[in-house]
Design a protein around this motif. Sequence first.
Motif, PDB file in Angstrom:
ATOM      1  N   LEU A 240       0.855  -1.183   0.000  1.00  0.00           N
ATOM      2  CA  LEU A 240       0.000   0.000   0.000  1.00  0.00           C
ATOM      3  C   LEU A 240       0.891   1.234   0.000  1.00  0.00           C
ATOM      4  CD1 LEU A 240      -2.630  -1.158   2.640  1.00  0.00           C
ATOM      5  CD2 LEU A 240      -2.654  -1.444   0.155  1.00  0.00           C
ATOM      6  N   VAL A 241       0.629   2.154  -0.916  1.00  0.00           N
ATOM      7  CA  VAL A 241       1.475   3.340  -1.039  1.00  0.00           C
ATOM      8  C   VAL A 241       0.771   4.539  -0.419  1.00  0.00           C
ATOM      9  CG1 VAL A 241       2.766   4.828  -2.611  1.00  0.00           C
ATOM     10  CG2 VAL A 241       2.416   2.405  -3.180  1.00  0.00           C
ATOM     11  N   ASP A 242       1.350   5.061   0.645  1.00  0.00           N
ATOM     12  CA  ASP A 242       0.763   6.190   1.360  1.00  0.00           C
ATOM     13  C   ASP A 242       1.668   7.402   1.180  1.00  0.00           C
ATOM     14  OD1 ASP A 242      -0.627   7.834   3.006  1.00  0.00           O
ATOM     15  OD2 ASP A 242      -0.143   6.781   4.870  1.00  0.00           O
ATOM     16  N   GLY A 243       1.338   8.255   0.214  1.00  0.00           N
ATOM     17  CA  GLY A 243       2.171   9.430  -0.050  1.00  0.00           C
ATOM     18  C   GLY A 243       1.638  10.162  -1.272  1.00  0.00           C
ATOM     19  N   THR A 244       2.393  11.140  -1.728  1.00  0.00           N
ATOM     20  CA  THR A 244       1.960  11.921  -2.889  1.00  0.00           C
ATOM     21  C   THR A 244       2.087  11.080  -4.169  1.00  0.00           C
ATOM     22  OG1 THR A 244       4.209  12.657  -3.274  1.00  0.00           O
ATOM     23  CG2 THR A 244       2.850  14.064  -1.851  1.00  0.00           C
ATOM     24  N   ARG A 245       1.572  11.605  -5.277  1.00  0.00           N
ATOM     25  CA  ARG A 245       1.704  10.894  -6.550  1.00  0.00           C
ATOM     26  C   ARG A 245       3.173  10.812  -6.981  1.00  0.00           C
ATOM     27  NH1 ARG A 245      -3.883  13.231  -9.208  1.00  0.00           N
ATOM     28  NH2 ARG A 245      -5.228  11.768  -8.077  1.00  0.00           N
ATOM     29  N   LEU A 312       1.433  -2.394  -6.491  1.00  0.00           N
ATOM     30  CA  LEU A 312       1.392  -1.215  -5.619  1.00  0.00           C
ATOM     31  C   LEU A 312      -0.025  -0.648  -5.666  1.00  0.00           C
ATOM     32  CD1 LEU A 312       4.782   0.602  -6.420  1.00  0.00           C
ATOM     33  CD2 LEU A 312       4.300  -1.293  -4.855  1.00  0.00           C
ATOM     34  N   ALA A 313      -0.626  -0.486  -4.490  1.00  0.00           N
ATOM     35  CA  ALA A 313      -2.022  -0.046  -4.446  1.00  0.00           C
ATOM     36  C   ALA A 313      -2.159   1.292  -3.745  1.00  0.00           C
ATOM     37  CB  ALA A 313      -2.880  -1.093  -3.740  1.00  0.00           C
ATOM     38  N   GLU A 314      -3.067   2.097  -4.292  1.00  0.00           N
ATOM     39  CA  GLU A 314      -3.381   3.395  -3.699  1.00  0.00           C
ATOM     40  C   GLU A 314      -4.175   3.187  -2.402  1.00  0.00           C
ATOM     41  OE1 GLU A 314      -5.932   5.647  -6.345  1.00  0.00           O
ATOM     42  OE2 GLU A 314      -5.363   7.541  -5.415  1.00  0.00           O
TER      43      GLU A 314
END
Length: 343
Positions: A240-245, A312-314
């Motif tokens: 899970l990707v927690d951050g800006t684009r 990688l998931a939003e």
Amino acid sequence: METVFLKASTAAIETAAQMLQAGELVAFPTETVYGLGGDATQSRSVKKIYEAKGRPSDNPLIVHIAERYQLDAFVTTVSDQVEQLIASFWPGPLTLLMPVKEGALAPEVTAGLATVAVRMPSHPLALSLLKATGLPIAAPSANTSGKPSPTKASHVNEDLKGRIACILDGGSTGVGVESTVLDCTGEQPVILRPGGVTKEALAAVIGPVLTDAGLKNAAEKPKAPGMKYTHYAPQAPVYLVDGTRAYFQACIDLFRLEGEVVGVLATDETLATLKGDVHVSTGQATDLASVAARLYDGLRAFNHHEEVTVILAEVYDEAGIGQAVMNRLEKAAGHRYLRASAR
Ligand code: TXA
Ligand code: MG
């Protein structure tokens, strides 16, 4: 065993109901996900459910009914609070725990617990089928244990073809994530599994509702046995990707430098700004309900892209249906996060 595939019709419902009465298993659509139904009063049927799914025997099943009066046959008491919830949310995606009447259901349904989980689905096909059988129907999600729940008949077919008597095809399910499992048997109501009915909607009817701490904290055991298993996971590992684009793109680039083939699971708006190897959409960022509806199909889609080695998931806001979406994503990812250190 040959699995009969039936497109929804009055005749198909009749055939499927007869199979259920005869103790066979039938997969059918509900408003959340497809269920794998069997007669909750027959041990023989309920054992077949565990076998077809490869489900651990300590994970109890949800009993589905079409009418309120059916409850009295197998639960001892219905509290005022539960009556209030039934009046507000049934038929619909809310599962309620109630004290089970001894001997009224096959013992395998409750896996030895003193409570039974019950719901009345709102999908017209599910309701017609349940009515036609006149039976309480035990129905877990119609997937192989550990895989994402099925939101289309083709997902059921992928997992259970040859293992069950019948698949009743009613198209895509609506909500896309399973029902909310609520325990009202203690002092304060507790969500054991977030789902189709949001915490906010429950609170508006019965006041503050807790969420089982075991869902987030690895040191605590979840109160719903099913929540302790790894679940919803595609073949490739999920992060899970927690951050800006920009951070998201940097993560993709880093994995690619290491020779990985990167799958990206995100909303259309985010996908448009990223460059990974295989992009799968979860719908619109402005509409979390669309994300819930497409989540499992999205996770399953990567299994048709065998070249993908990492996904990688939003991540999403946990308000409303977002609580259920994030719970399922965290389970699919085994709680693995990539977090921008400085934001
Ligand atoms: O939306 C849904 O609920 C779907 C559709 C088919 O109705 N069904 C579903 O069932 O998701 P299943 O078996 O996949 O998930 C049931 C969850 C599991 O986590 C199980 O451990 C929990 O409910 N559960 C069932 N009976 C329970 C009980 N007596 N006490 C605590 N948890 C229980
Ligand atoms: Mg399930």
